[in-house]
Scaffold this motif. Structure first.
Motif, PDB file in Angstrom:
ATOM      1  N   ASP A  22       0.824  -1.204   0.000  1.00 20.52           N
ATOM      2  CA  ASP A  22       0.000   0.000   0.000  1.00 20.52           C
ATOM      3  C   ASP A  22       0.859   1.256   0.000  1.00 20.52           C
ATOM      4  OD1 ASP A  22      -2.286   1.954   1.228  1.00 20.52           O
ATOM      5  OD2 ASP A  22      -3.137   0.137   0.386  1.00 20.52           O
ATOM      6  N   SER A  23       0.358   2.307  -0.646  1.00 17.36           N
ATOM      7  CA  SER A  23       1.015   3.625  -0.713  1.00 17.36           C
ATOM      8  C   SER A  23       2.291   3.622  -1.547  1.00 17.36           C
ATOM      9  CB  SER A  23       1.333   4.164   0.692  1.00 17.36           C
ATOM     10  OG  SER A  23       0.151   4.393   1.424  1.00 17.36           O
ATOM     11  N   VAL A  24       2.550   2.531  -2.274  1.00 15.52           N
ATOM     12  CA  VAL A  24       3.736   2.488  -3.136  1.00 15.52           C
ATOM     13  C   VAL A  24       3.637   3.571  -4.205  1.00 15.52           C
ATOM     14  CG1 VAL A  24       5.016   1.090  -4.802  1.00 15.52           C
ATOM     15  CG2 VAL A  24       4.114   0.041  -2.727  1.00 15.52           C
ATOM     16  N   ASP A  25       2.460   3.731  -4.782  1.00 11.62           N
ATOM     17  CA  ASP A  25       2.255   4.749  -5.813  1.00 11.62           C
ATOM     18  C   ASP A  25       2.350   6.160  -5.234  1.00 11.62           C
ATOM     19  OD1 ASP A  25      -0.083   4.403  -4.338  1.00 11.62           O
ATOM     20  OD2 ASP A  25      -1.260   3.712  -6.050  1.00 11.62           O
ATOM     21  N   GLN A  26       1.746   6.390  -4.068  1.00  8.09           N
ATOM     22  CA  GLN A  26       1.801   7.714  -3.453  1.00  8.09           C
ATOM     23  C   GLN A  26       3.228   8.108  -3.107  1.00  8.09           C
ATOM     24  OE1 GLN A  26      -0.984   7.075  -0.202  1.00  8.09           O
ATOM     25  NE2 GLN A  26      -2.517   8.331  -1.242  1.00  8.09           N
ATOM     26  N   GLU A  27       3.971   7.178  -2.529  1.00 10.15           N
ATOM     27  CA  GLU A  27       5.355   7.479  -2.151  1.00 10.15           C
ATOM     28  C   GLU A  27       6.189   7.835  -3.368  1.00 10.15           C
ATOM     29  OE1 GLU A  27       9.429   7.428  -1.392  1.00 10.15           O
ATOM     30  OE2 GLU A  27       8.470   5.941  -2.686  1.00 10.15           O
ATOM     31  N   TYR A  28       6.013   7.083  -4.449  1.00 11.49           N
ATOM     32  CA  TYR A  28       6.778   7.358  -5.668  1.00 11.49           C
ATOM     33  C   TYR A  28       6.474   8.752  -6.208  1.00 11.49           C
ATOM     34  CZ  TYR A  28       8.641   6.883 -10.381  1.00 11.49           C
ATOM     35  OH  TYR A  28       9.336   7.090 -11.549  1.00 11.49           O
ATOM     36  N   CYS A  29       5.194   9.112  -6.228  1.00 10.38           N
ATOM     37  CA  CYS A  29       4.800  10.421  -6.744  1.00 10.38           C
ATOM     38  C   CYS A  29       5.323  11.545  -5.863  1.00 10.38           C
ATOM     39  CB  CYS A  29       3.283  10.514  -6.855  1.00 10.38           C
ATOM     40  SG  CYS A  29       2.564   9.453  -8.127  1.00 10.38           S
ATOM     41  N   LEU A  30       5.225  11.388  -4.547  1.00 14.85           N
ATOM     42  CA  LEU A  30       5.717  12.414  -3.636  1.00 14.85           C
ATOM     43  C   LEU A  30       7.230  12.573  -3.744  1.00 14.85           C
ATOM     44  CD1 LEU A  30       3.570  11.569  -0.481  1.00 14.85           C
ATOM     45  CD2 LEU A  30       3.254  13.501  -2.042  1.00 14.85           C
ATOM     46  N   ARG A  68       0.394   1.180   8.534  1.00 18.29           N
ATOM     47  CA  ARG A  68       1.842   1.287   8.703  1.00 18.29           C
ATOM     48  C   ARG A  68       2.458   2.235   7.684  1.00 18.29           C
ATOM     49  NH1 ARG A  68       6.634  -2.671   6.800  1.00 18.29           N
ATOM     50  NH2 ARG A  68       5.955  -1.646   4.891  1.00 18.29           N
ATOM     51  N   ASN A  69       2.073   2.081   6.420  1.00 16.21           N
ATOM     52  CA  ASN A  69       2.703   2.861   5.367  1.00 16.21           C
ATOM     53  C   ASN A  69       2.276   4.318   5.384  1.00 16.21           C
ATOM     54  OD1 ASN A  69       3.936   0.501   4.679  1.00 16.21           O
ATOM     55  ND2 ASN A  69       2.759   0.133   2.833  1.00 16.21           N
ATOM     56  N   LYS A  70       1.068   4.615   5.858  1.00 17.40           N
ATOM     57  CA  LYS A  70       0.678   6.019   6.001  1.00 17.40           C
ATOM     58  C   LYS A  70       1.611   6.721   6.987  1.00 17.40           C
ATOM     59  CE  LYS A  70      -2.908   6.414   3.298  1.00 17.40           C
ATOM     60  NZ  LYS A  70      -2.587   6.764   1.902  1.00 17.40           N
ATOM     61  N   PHE A  71       1.912   6.070   8.104  1.00 17.55           N
ATOM     62  CA  PHE A  71       2.824   6.668   9.074  1.00 17.55           C
ATOM     63  C   PHE A  71       4.213   6.878   8.478  1.00 17.55           C
ATOM     64  CE2 PHE A  71      -0.276   5.263  12.301  1.00 17.55           C
ATOM     65  CZ  PHE A  71      -0.362   6.432  13.043  1.00 17.55           C
ATOM     66  N   VAL A  72       4.665   5.909   7.670  1.00 16.36           N
ATOM     67  CA  VAL A  72       5.966   6.042   7.005  1.00 16.36           C
ATOM     68  C   VAL A  72       5.981   7.272   6.100  1.00 16.36           C
ATOM     69  CG1 VAL A  72       7.536   4.985   5.336  1.00 16.36           C
ATOM     70  CG2 VAL A  72       6.508   3.587   7.136  1.00 16.36           C
ATOM     71  N   LEU A  73       4.928   7.441   5.298  1.00  8.59           N
ATOM     72  CA  LEU A  73       4.856   8.576   4.376  1.00  8.59           C
ATOM     73  C   LEU A  73       4.709   9.893   5.121  1.00  8.59           C
ATOM     74  CD1 LEU A  73       4.622   6.367   2.228  1.00  8.59           C
ATOM     75  CD2 LEU A  73       2.899   7.749   1.092  1.00  8.59           C
ATOM     76  N   TRP A  74       3.885   9.922   6.159  1.00  2.38           N
ATOM     77  CA  TRP A  74       3.711  11.162   6.914  1.00  2.38           C
ATOM     78  C   TRP A  74       5.038  11.619   7.518  1.00  2.38           C
ATOM     79  CZ3 TRP A  74      -1.201   9.173   9.902  1.00  2.38           C
ATOM     80  CH2 TRP A  74      -2.278   9.161   9.017  1.00  2.38           C
ATOM     81  N   VAL A 120       7.598  17.636   5.993  1.00  2.36           N
ATOM     82  CA  VAL A 120       8.246  18.916   5.713  1.00  2.36           C
ATOM     83  C   VAL A 120       8.082  19.312   4.259  1.00  2.36           C
ATOM     84  CG1 VAL A 120      10.472  20.129   5.651  1.00  2.36           C
ATOM     85  CG2 VAL A 120       9.916  18.627   7.581  1.00  2.36           C
ATOM     86  N   ARG A 121       8.240  18.366   3.339  1.00  7.95           N
ATOM     87  CA  ARG A 121       8.198  18.684   1.916  1.00  7.95           C
ATOM     88  C   ARG A 121       6.768  18.786   1.360  1.00  7.95           C
ATOM     89  NH1 ARG A 121      12.393  14.145   0.019  1.00  7.95           N
ATOM     90  NH2 ARG A 121      11.513  13.174   1.902  1.00  7.95           N
ATOM     91  N   HIS A 122       5.837  18.043   1.966  1.00  3.97           N
ATOM     92  CA  HIS A 122       4.451  18.054   1.480  1.00  3.97           C
ATOM     93  C   HIS A 122       3.473  18.180   2.661  1.00  3.97           C
ATOM     94  CE1 HIS A 122       5.267  17.023  -2.748  1.00  3.97           C
ATOM     95  NE2 HIS A 122       6.226  16.258  -2.283  1.00  3.97           N
ATOM     96  N   PRO A 123       3.573  19.262   3.420  1.00  2.00           N
ATOM     97  CA  PRO A 123       2.717  19.393   4.605  1.00  2.00           C
ATOM     98  C   PRO A 123       1.228  19.415   4.276  1.00  2.00           C
ATOM     99  CG  PRO A 123       3.781  21.476   4.084  1.00  2.00           C
ATOM    100  CD  PRO A 123       4.443  20.441   3.221  1.00  2.00           C
ATOM    101  N   ARG A 124       0.841  20.019   3.162  1.00  4.65           N
ATOM    102  CA  ARG A 124      -0.572  20.079   2.801  1.00  4.65           C
ATOM    103  C   ARG A 124      -1.108  18.693   2.503  1.00  4.65           C
ATOM    104  NH1 ARG A 124      -3.256  23.475  -2.278  1.00  4.65           N
ATOM    105  NH2 ARG A 124      -5.416  22.879  -1.859  1.00  4.65           N
ATOM    106  N   TRP A 125      -0.352  17.896   1.792  1.00  6.52           N
ATOM    107  CA  TRP A 125      -0.775  16.529   1.486  1.00  6.52           C
ATOM    108  C   TRP A 125      -0.911  15.712   2.765  1.00  6.52           C
ATOM    109  CZ3 TRP A 125       1.143  11.662   2.353  1.00  6.52           C
ATOM    110  CH2 TRP A 125       0.518  10.618   1.660  1.00  6.52           C
ATOM    111  N   VAL A 126       0.071  15.822   3.653  1.00  6.20           N
ATOM    112  CA  VAL A 126       0.041  15.063   4.912  1.00  6.20           C
ATOM    113  C   VAL A 126      -1.166  15.490   5.740  1.00  6.20           C
ATOM    114  CG1 VAL A 126       1.223  14.636   7.098  1.00  6.20           C
ATOM    115  CG2 VAL A 126       2.526  14.632   4.952  1.00  6.20           C
TER     116      VAL A 126
END
Length: 242
Positions: A168-176, A225-231, A236-242
């Protein structure tokens, strides 16, 4: 080139592969599940000359499967790779729509081009972005894997997909990660796909209609788990997205 990530697909899988074979010069299946089942399904197709079936010994996760497809694309001189889940469904003109009036100059620096998703209950992803501009290609924070077109050269510069996230969130992490390094992620308003999250169902509760994803416990673990990793990684770099 089209790449499909398969994990114990149902017979409907052959409809997707047949549609892709009619639109792409090469279709690569990366198999994370029961390869025997997938092979049996694929033998029902008439034209297998442009089909490549890459089998993993175990379920290595979506990130690993995507990276194996990227390796194949690079080794075979492919610049763009369009990725699909095995349960996706595409119209017969999907590739034609995506690459119409397409030039490398127009998409220099674009890491991913994704479709607009229509979901159960009428929800449309990126609705707020579509309302803000009449442009066909609109910059967004992230797009999902299925139906998206990845620049193979930019993927190499970014270090490919993060395999540690597994599912999960593999695509989101790559884009961010891509946008953090100055690349663009865009959605194409003319590309339309139907999509559902998990095994979606609608229920009525206290007068409201709710859409439930009905994910398995294992999937819910990776979502959390992966949401916490991405947050933690992108606050710092994507505060609005987080």
């Amino acid at each position: 080139m089209a790449a499909v990530i398969a994990y114990n697909p149902t017979p409907d899988f052959t409809r997707l592969v047949a549609a892709l074979l009619s639109q792409f010069t090469k279709v690569v299946i990366v198999d994370n599940g029961d390869s025997t089942r997938t092979t049996t399904l694929l033998t029902a197709l008439a034209d297998l000359s442009r089909l490549v079936h890459l089998r993993n010994d175990d379920n290595l996760g979506i990130g690993s499967a995507l990276n194996r497809a990227l390796d194949y694309a690079r080794a075979n001189g492919q610049r763009w790779m369009v990725t699909f889940d095995h349960d996706s469904f595409v119209q017969g003109d999907y590739a034609e729509t995506m690459f119409r009036d397409f030039t490398d100059m127009d998409f220099a620096g674009v890491a991913v081009i994704g479709p607009v998703w229509h979901r159960l209950g009428g929800k449309v992803d990126f609705a707020e972005y579509l309302q803000d501009t009449p442009s066909r290609h609109i910059d967004v924070p992230s797009v999902i894997t299925s139906g998206s077109c990845v620049d193979v050269e930019i993927a190499a510069a970014l270090g490919n997909f993060d395999e540690t996230l597994f599912i999960d969130s593999v695509d989101q992490e790559y884009c961010l990660r891509a946008t953090s390094r100055g690349y663009r992620v865009v959605v194409d308003r003319e590309l339309i796909m139907a999509h559902q999250l998990g095994d979606e169902s609608e229920v009525e509760w206290l007068g409201m209609r709710l859409v439930l994803t009905n994910h398995s416990p294992v999937r819910r673990y990776y979502i959390a788990r992966n949401k916490f990793v991405l947050w933690r990684s992108y606050l710092v770099r994507h505060p609005r997205w987080v």
